[in-house]
Structure formats: C-alpha cells, structure tokens
Scaffold this motif. Structure first.
Motif, PDB file in Angstrom:
ATOM      1  N   ILE A  65     -27.747  48.123 -33.359  1.00 14.41           N
ATOM      2  CA  ILE A  65     -28.185  48.740 -32.085  1.00 14.41           C
ATOM      3  C   ILE A  65     -29.808  49.561 -32.198  1.00 14.41           C
ATOM      4  O   ILE A  65     -29.686  49.862 -33.306  1.00 14.41           O
ATOM      5  CB  ILE A  65     -27.209  49.704 -31.605  1.00 14.41           C
ATOM      6  CG1 ILE A  65     -25.790  49.223 -31.512  1.00 14.41           C
ATOM      7  CG2 ILE A  65     -27.778  50.281 -30.208  1.00 14.41           C
ATOM      8  CD1 ILE A  65     -24.776  50.183 -31.907  1.00 14.41           C
ATOM      9  N   LYS A  66     -30.494  49.330 -31.416  1.00  9.85           N
ATOM     10  CA  LYS A  66     -31.659  50.017 -31.482  1.00  9.85           C
ATOM     11  C   LYS A  66     -32.222  50.678 -30.410  1.00  9.85           C
ATOM     12  O   LYS A  66     -32.135  50.260 -29.350  1.00  9.85           O
ATOM     13  CB  LYS A  66     -33.089  48.645 -31.786  1.00  9.85           C
ATOM     14  CG  LYS A  66     -32.795  47.661 -32.735  1.00  9.85           C
ATOM     15  CD  LYS A  66     -32.903  48.330 -34.305  1.00  9.85           C
ATOM     16  CE  LYS A  66     -32.615  47.243 -35.306  1.00  9.85           C
ATOM     17  NZ  LYS A  66     -31.675  47.635 -36.349  1.00  9.85           N
ATOM     18  N   LEU A  67     -32.610  51.881 -30.998  1.00 12.40           N
ATOM     19  CA  LEU A  67     -32.981  52.769 -29.689  1.00 12.40           C
ATOM     20  C   LEU A  67     -34.418  53.192 -29.779  1.00 12.40           C
ATOM     21  O   LEU A  67     -35.095  53.040 -30.683  1.00 12.40           O
ATOM     22  CB  LEU A  67     -32.097  54.257 -29.996  1.00 12.40           C
ATOM     23  CG  LEU A  67     -30.713  53.731 -29.838  1.00 12.40           C
ATOM     24  CD1 LEU A  67     -29.832  54.822 -30.660  1.00 12.40           C
ATOM     25  CD2 LEU A  67     -30.035  53.986 -28.408  1.00 12.40           C
ATOM     26  N   ASN A  88     -38.179  55.000 -29.628  1.00 15.86           N
ATOM     27  CA  ASN A  88     -38.924  56.325 -30.246  1.00 15.86           C
ATOM     28  C   ASN A  88     -38.772  57.248 -29.676  1.00 15.86           C
ATOM     29  O   ASN A  88     -38.375  58.593 -30.275  1.00 15.86           O
ATOM     30  CB  ASN A  88     -40.364  55.861 -30.330  1.00 15.86           C
ATOM     31  CG  ASN A  88     -40.586  54.851 -31.584  1.00 15.86           C
ATOM     32  OD1 ASN A  88     -39.839  54.664 -32.386  1.00 15.86           O
ATOM     33  ND2 ASN A  88     -41.720  54.686 -31.795  1.00 15.86           N
ATOM     34  N   TRP A 131     -35.361  59.318 -30.293  1.00 13.17           N
ATOM     35  CA  TRP A 131     -35.358  59.724 -31.535  1.00 13.17           C
ATOM     36  C   TRP A 131     -36.219  61.201 -31.545  1.00 13.17           C
ATOM     37  O   TRP A 131     -35.436  62.074 -32.155  1.00 13.17           O
ATOM     38  CB  TRP A 131     -35.588  58.635 -32.762  1.00 13.17           C
ATOM     39  CG  TRP A 131     -34.585  57.795 -33.004  1.00 13.17           C
ATOM     40  CD1 TRP A 131     -35.087  56.289 -32.743  1.00 13.17           C
ATOM     41  CD2 TRP A 131     -33.160  57.704 -33.048  1.00 13.17           C
ATOM     42  NE1 TRP A 131     -33.717  55.510 -33.098  1.00 13.17           N
ATOM     43  CE2 TRP A 131     -32.815  56.428 -33.264  1.00 13.17           C
ATOM     44  CE3 TRP A 131     -32.498  58.858 -33.432  1.00 13.17           C
ATOM     45  CZ2 TRP A 131     -31.458  56.076 -33.718  1.00 13.17           C
ATOM     46  CZ3 TRP A 131     -31.074  58.556 -33.951  1.00 13.17           C
ATOM     47  CH2 TRP A 131     -30.492  57.160 -33.945  1.00 13.17           C
ATOM     48  N   LEU A 177     -34.404  64.571 -32.433  1.00 13.78           N
ATOM     49  CA  LEU A 177     -35.073  65.234 -33.632  1.00 13.78           C
ATOM     50  C   LEU A 177     -35.477  66.733 -32.992  1.00 13.78           C
ATOM     51  O   LEU A 177     -35.102  67.780 -33.746  1.00 13.78           O
ATOM     52  CB  LEU A 177     -35.948  64.606 -34.315  1.00 13.78           C
ATOM     53  CG  LEU A 177     -35.510  63.384 -35.359  1.00 13.78           C
ATOM     54  CD1 LEU A 177     -36.516  62.755 -35.800  1.00 13.78           C
ATOM     55  CD2 LEU A 177     -34.381  63.701 -36.247  1.00 13.78           C
ATOM     56  N   VAL A 188     -31.665  51.843 -36.452  1.00 15.14           N
ATOM     57  CA  VAL A 188     -33.317  52.232 -36.340  1.00 15.14           C
ATOM     58  C   VAL A 188     -33.907  50.613 -36.747  1.00 15.14           C
ATOM     59  O   VAL A 188     -33.562  49.837 -37.559  1.00 15.14           O
ATOM     60  CB  VAL A 188     -33.944  53.330 -37.275  1.00 15.14           C
ATOM     61  CG1 VAL A 188     -33.274  54.626 -36.975  1.00 15.14           C
ATOM     62  CG2 VAL A 188     -33.638  52.770 -38.698  1.00 15.14           C
ATOM     63  N   GLN A 211     -39.224  52.519 -37.406  1.00 13.55           N
ATOM     64  CA  GLN A 211     -38.535  53.876 -37.215  1.00 13.55           C
ATOM     65  C   GLN A 211     -37.981  54.186 -38.272  1.00 13.55           C
ATOM     66  O   GLN A 211     -36.886  54.930 -38.403  1.00 13.55           O
ATOM     67  CB  GLN A 211     -37.065  53.897 -36.020  1.00 13.55           C
ATOM     68  CG  GLN A 211     -38.145  53.320 -34.666  1.00 13.55           C
ATOM     69  CD  GLN A 211     -37.111  53.147 -33.599  1.00 13.55           C
ATOM     70  OE1 GLN A 211     -35.866  52.567 -33.940  1.00 13.55           O
ATOM     71  NE2 GLN A 211     -36.927  53.678 -32.368  1.00 13.55           N
ATOM     72  N   TRP A 239     -39.083  56.524 -40.135  1.00 15.02           N
ATOM     73  CA  TRP A 239     -39.117  58.008 -39.797  1.00 15.02           C
ATOM     74  C   TRP A 239     -37.906  58.695 -39.531  1.00 15.02           C
ATOM     75  O   TRP A 239     -37.629  59.759 -40.119  1.00 15.02           O
ATOM     76  CB  TRP A 239     -40.522  58.551 -39.346  1.00 15.02           C
ATOM     77  CG  TRP A 239     -40.574  58.044 -37.824  1.00 15.02           C
ATOM     78  CD1 TRP A 239     -41.184  56.603 -37.562  1.00 15.02           C
ATOM     79  CD2 TRP A 239     -40.162  58.406 -36.651  1.00 15.02           C
ATOM     80  NE1 TRP A 239     -41.011  56.608 -36.169  1.00 15.02           N
ATOM     81  CE2 TRP A 239     -40.447  57.553 -35.780  1.00 15.02           C
ATOM     82  CE3 TRP A 239     -39.608  59.724 -36.274  1.00 15.02           C
ATOM     83  CZ2 TRP A 239     -40.187  57.908 -34.343  1.00 15.02           C
ATOM     84  CZ3 TRP A 239     -39.306  60.208 -34.833  1.00 15.02           C
ATOM     85  CH2 TRP A 239     -39.246  59.246 -34.116  1.00 15.02           C
ATOM     86  N   VAL A 240     -37.135  57.976 -38.586  1.00  8.91           N
ATOM     87  CA  VAL A 240     -35.890  58.511 -38.074  1.00  8.91           C
ATOM     88  C   VAL A 240     -34.920  58.511 -39.212  1.00  8.91           C
ATOM     89  O   VAL A 240     -34.273  59.610 -39.651  1.00  8.91           O
ATOM     90  CB  VAL A 240     -35.375  57.661 -36.901  1.00  8.91           C
ATOM     91  CG1 VAL A 240     -34.212  58.379 -36.577  1.00  8.91           C
ATOM     92  CG2 VAL A 240     -36.487  57.893 -35.834  1.00  8.91           C
ATOM     93  N   ALA A 266     -35.806  61.330 -41.549  1.00  8.86           N
ATOM     94  CA  ALA A 266     -35.614  62.600 -41.374  1.00  8.86           C
ATOM     95  C   ALA A 266     -33.814  63.108 -41.330  1.00  8.86           C
ATOM     96  O   ALA A 266     -33.730  63.962 -42.069  1.00  8.86           O
ATOM     97  CB  ALA A 266     -35.931  62.877 -39.740  1.00  8.86           C
ATOM     98  N   PHE A 267     -33.033  62.068 -41.132  1.00 10.24           N
ATOM     99  CA  PHE A 267     -31.685  62.333 -41.186  1.00 10.24           C
ATOM    100  C   PHE A 267     -31.219  62.217 -42.663  1.00 10.24           C
ATOM    101  O   PHE A 267     -30.407  63.266 -42.936  1.00 10.24           O
ATOM    102  CB  PHE A 267     -30.930  61.285 -40.313  1.00 10.24           C
ATOM    103  CG  PHE A 267     -30.990  61.527 -38.925  1.00 10.24           C
ATOM    104  CD1 PHE A 267     -29.677  62.331 -38.401  1.00 10.24           C
ATOM    105  CD2 PHE A 267     -31.613  60.941 -37.966  1.00 10.24           C
ATOM    106  CE1 PHE A 267     -29.778  62.682 -37.298  1.00 10.24           C
ATOM    107  CE2 PHE A 267     -31.761  61.234 -36.637  1.00 10.24           C
ATOM    108  CZ  PHE A 267     -31.064  62.061 -36.454  1.00 10.24           C
TER     109      PHE A 267
END
Lengths: 130, 203
Positions: free
Chosen positions: A8-10, A12, A15, A19, B139, B143, B145-146, B149-150
């Motif tokens: 699954i891709k979400l 930017n 995210w 965050l 991701v 992504q 960077w996500v 971060a986690f």
C-alpha cells in the motif's frame, strides 16, 4: 504479479500530516511536563536512593558527591534548584543541562547511572524512605 | 554437508556498507550535540541501513516506477553495474541488512564507547530496524524519509526503555516526548540522505 503492487502506498501529504501530528502532540506533552512544579529532588545512583531533598526548605548551597564504582558526580543544591556540577562521564550531557528548577524531566547521567528525579509531592518519597 | 556458495559481490557490498556506516558512526560520536538531552543524536549511520534496505528493493526491480522525480536530473554516476541493475548485481535481503547493522553496532561500540553503550545501541537499533522493515511496506522509494522518521522514533523509544531498565528509574520516560520530536527531525534527515543517494545511483 509484481511485488510492489501488493504494498500500500500513501501520499506525501498523508505522511507529513501524520509526522506533524506526532510532533505537535509530543511538544504539548513536553511543555506540560516542563511546567509541573518540582519541590522534591531524589538522587539515585545505580538504582539506589542516595538522597532526598526538599528544594523549598534549602537555605544554603550544598554539594553532594557521588563516588562509587567508576562514577564521580557532584550534585549542587540551592534554594529551589539543582544542577550536576561535574561528572566524569564522557558526554557531559548531565552537566550541560545546567540548573533545573522545575518540571518532571529528570537529570540523567547514563554512563555513570546517576539520576536526579523530580517530584511535586513527597508521597513517593515516603514510600521509598519509609 | 553441502558447501554454501558465497556471493562474493554481495559479501563485498555488505563489507563496504558496514565500513561506511562505521566511519559515519565514529565521526558522529565525536560531534557534541547542541541539545543536552541524553540519546539525541543525528543517527547518520542509519542512512546506510536505509540505503541498504531500499537498495535491495531497487535491484530486484520493486518500487522502480513510483512517480516521476520532481528534482532536476542527477549527475550521471559512472558505476556500471549499479547504474544498470541486472541479474549479476548483488541484491541485499533483510537478513543481509540486519547483519550490516549488527556489525556496525558491535564494532562501533568497540571503537567508541563503554560496553554499556552496546545495550542502548542494540535495543534501539533492533527496534528501529523492525519499525523500518514494517514501514517499508507502506512507502514508495520517494518516501524513504518517512521510513527514516519512524525508524529514528522507535530507535529512541528502544533506547529509553533500555535506559529505564538499566538505571531502574521509570522517570526517564519523561524524556520520551522530546526524543520523539528529535527522532522525527533526525530521521527525516537521514532518510532523505538515503533517498537522494539511491535516486542518484539509479537515475
């Protein structure tokens, strides 16, 4: 079947929002912890209670030395505030923290396992000492 | 007993990545952090772990067609076998990346710190690694960077739990909000480093 199709891709934006929310919630909690008044300081070394100080009744400057094992820390107490004056740990983070006069965030010297914990009441102190 | 065939290219790649991570780790340990909070650091060595995690996926051809980059075309890096990933390019499995991480932590502790530092690094490193493996499924290669971060946030959580157990002081958990904020920012930074490096190698 490509493996990437099963994941699954979400976006930017999702995210960044996630965050951002995490950072804001953490910041609010940090500020709340910072603002709690701390009247009692308890000094631990190696999980052993070294001293309990009521910061509101301290009248003159006092130094508490912790020298055991490899640790060599000097804690200084004045009216309403505490600091780690010097420590022989390699990072010196506890010393750079400077004077602490409130909040529940403890002064920690991880390498020497010296911790100064703050408390707004002496309930826990009674439990430990008594 | 059957002899296991060793992929020399993969072994070499793992050794190079371990060496790079170790150098970054040692140099970073010499830089004092401006914030006097125990456990806060840039964690730049994690960029290598992230690179290795997503490098394997890139070589295997996953995530390769995930949206066009909005950044200008990167400079062409002349590393033939990386630029044109083929069947002979060494791919890294999760276990390989975990091996790189473990070697870096153990060697890094030998070179820089006291033995107690290993415990903090190990607990934080393993928890952060698990978080990154899980996040990798959610991701794209744009992504990372996500993921970083986690990974950094869970690394810090692991460190704090280790510190609570070692010092026997639950009050250390009061540092958690600050460490989570620090983890998000440093993690995005290291993630971006890994992401930009990969996008330049596979342009």
């Amino acid at each position: 079947m490509n493996k990437s199709e099963r994941t699954i891709k979400l976006s930017n934006r999702f995210w960044m929002l996630m965050l951002g929310v995490i950072v804001i919630i953490s910041a609010i909690i940090a500020v709340l912890l910072w603002r709690v008044p701390a009247d009692y300081a308890r000094i631990y070394h190696d999980n052993v209670l070294v001293d309990v100080i009521n910061l509101t009744t301290v009248t003159e400057r006092r130094e508490i030395e912790i020298t055991r094992d490899n640790a060599n820390n000097v804690v200084v107490i004045e009216y309403g505030r505490v600091r780690m004056e010097c420590a022989n740990c390699p990072d010196g983070i506890c010393v750079r923290r400077g004077w602490v006069s409130g909040g529940l965030i403890p002064i920690v010297c991880l390498p020497n396992r010296v911790v100064i914990v703050f408390d707004s009441s002496d309930n826990d102190v009674d439990a430990v000492v008594g | 007993m059957m002899m296991r065939r060793v992929n020399v290219r993969r072994l070499t790649l793992m050794a190079i990545l371990t060496a790079i991570a170790l150098i970054i780790f040692i140099i970073e340990a010499q830089i004092p952090m401006p914030i006097p909070v125990p456990g806060v650091k840039l964690g730049l060595a994690n960029a290598v772990t992230l690179f290795a995690l997503f490098y394997g996926a890139k070589v295997r051809g996953e995530n390769l067609h995930n949206g066009a980059s909005r950044m200008p075309r990167p400079i062409n890096v002349q590393i033939p076998y990386i630029k044109h990933p083929s069947a002979s390019s060494p791919s890294l499995t999760t276990i390989n990346v975990f091996t790189i991480l473990l070697c870096r932590i153990l060697l890094g502790a030998i070179f820089t710190g006291r033995p107690i530092v290993v415990v903090y690094s190990l607990v934080g490193g393993i928890l952060g690694f698990v978080a990154q493996i899980i996040m990798k499924r959610f991701v794209s290669s744009k992504q990372i960077w996500v993921c970083g971060a986690f990974g950094a946030v869970f690394h810090n959580i692991g460190q704090i739990v280790a510190a609570m157990v070692i010092t026997g002081t639950p009050a250390i958990i009061m540092y958690l909000p600050i460490l989570i904020i620090a983890g998000v920012f440093t993690g995005v930074l290291t993630g971006l480093i890994a992401q930009l490096t990969l996008s330049r190698l596979f342009s």
